[in-house]
Design a protein around this motif. Sequence first.
Motif, PDB file in Angstrom:
ATOM      1  N   ASP A  73     -38.383  19.773 -20.054  1.00 42.94           N
ATOM      2  CA  ASP A  73     -38.585  18.934 -21.243  1.00 42.94           C
ATOM      3  C   ASP A  73     -39.369  17.664 -20.935  1.00 42.94           C
ATOM      4  OD1 ASP A  73     -36.784  17.047 -20.208  1.00 42.94           O
ATOM      5  OD2 ASP A  73     -35.309  17.279 -21.814  1.00 42.94           O
ATOM      6  N   ASP A  74     -39.660  17.428 -19.643  1.00 40.97           N
ATOM      7  CA  ASP A  74     -40.412  16.223 -19.276  1.00 40.97           C
ATOM      8  C   ASP A  74     -41.918  16.404 -19.448  1.00 40.97           C
ATOM      9  OD1 ASP A  74     -38.039  15.000 -18.592  1.00 40.97           O
ATOM     10  OD2 ASP A  74     -38.222  15.452 -16.454  1.00 40.97           O
ATOM     11  N   SER A 115     -38.122  14.837 -23.743  1.00 42.04           N
ATOM     12  CA  SER A 115     -36.741  14.601 -23.313  1.00 42.04           C
ATOM     13  C   SER A 115     -35.857  14.258 -24.501  1.00 42.04           C
ATOM     14  CB  SER A 115     -36.705  13.464 -22.296  1.00 42.04           C
ATOM     15  OG  SER A 115     -37.312  13.894 -21.092  1.00 42.04           O
ATOM     16  N   ASN A 117     -35.302  18.286 -14.125  1.00 44.29           N
ATOM     17  CA  ASN A 117     -35.378  17.126 -15.008  1.00 44.29           C
ATOM     18  C   ASN A 117     -35.281  15.817 -14.244  1.00 44.29           C
ATOM     19  OD1 ASN A 117     -35.462  16.129 -17.804  1.00 44.29           O
ATOM     20  ND2 ASN A 117     -33.508  15.197 -17.229  1.00 44.29           N
ATOM     21  N   THR A 131     -33.980  20.131 -21.478  1.00 46.49           N
ATOM     22  CA  THR A 131     -33.932  20.925 -20.241  1.00 46.49           C
ATOM     23  C   THR A 131     -32.917  22.052 -20.381  1.00 46.49           C
ATOM     24  OG1 THR A 131     -34.389  18.880 -19.022  1.00 46.49           O
ATOM     25  CG2 THR A 131     -33.582  20.758 -17.743  1.00 46.49           C
TER      26      THR A 131
HETATM   27 MN    MN Z   1     -36.235  15.131 -19.514  1.00 46.51          MN
END
Ligand code: MN
Length: 253
Positions: free
Chosen positions: A8-9, A39, A96, A110
């Motif tokens: 998710d980053d 995030s 993450n 994540t």
């Molecule tokens: Mn993240």
Amino acid sequence: MHILVSNDDGINAPGLHALARAMQPLGKVTVIAPATNQSASGHKKTLTDPLRIVPIADFLEGVTAYAVNGSPSDCTAVAMLGFIEEPIDLVVSGINRGPNLAQDLTYSGTVAVALEGAIFHLPAIAFSLDNRGSKADYEHCIAPATAIARQVMEDGLPPLTILNVNFPNEPAKGWKLTRQGIREYRDKLVERADPHGIPYYWIGGEPPAGDVEVVDTDLWAVHNGYISVTPIHLDLTAHDLLASLKQKWDLKL
Ligand code: MN
């Protein structure tokens, strides 16, 4: 074996690169990650906007990589719904920047990548690094991530179940099987004024605290320098409460 790697980053995050490297000894690796940092976007499905999927050249030798202008779990979904033709055997997410412990899981993109993998009937693992307050060094996470993924490939996981893995910031003393602990968030609503004098707001504050003294929790393990491995189930039913409500409630509607 064919392993889907996401996070998710975002596609440029060093932790994504580290996780792709960790998976290479296990088989073919395909990366599909959000184009930008997503995030704390949770398990979001993009319904109202088109998804653009852009190839990323030179991500890592031997690895095909794409960036998606959607959510983390969209990345799993587009792969599973046919964008990636070769069957996928394992979904991994991370690594993450920052921990995903206790109630963090409901915010975490994540973790959502892995949950989406479970929805598509695949074994899936979310990896996070508790680097809070210092530089994120993913190198010491790579060998343990390979070992955990290899074990999952050998054993599989039950339906609708994932593993949530958190690394401590320093090379780990070992690993612990854990359950979710309880976080205490310290967010505040911060009001500012724009140049026109109209108020706007931030939600934020000190990093969350949590009860790190409760043995066998994810918070406890990482706080004490161990890799935390928590099995997570998508069945969110409060089974104890369900049983007691069946006994106690007699609503006349
Ligand atoms: Mn993240």
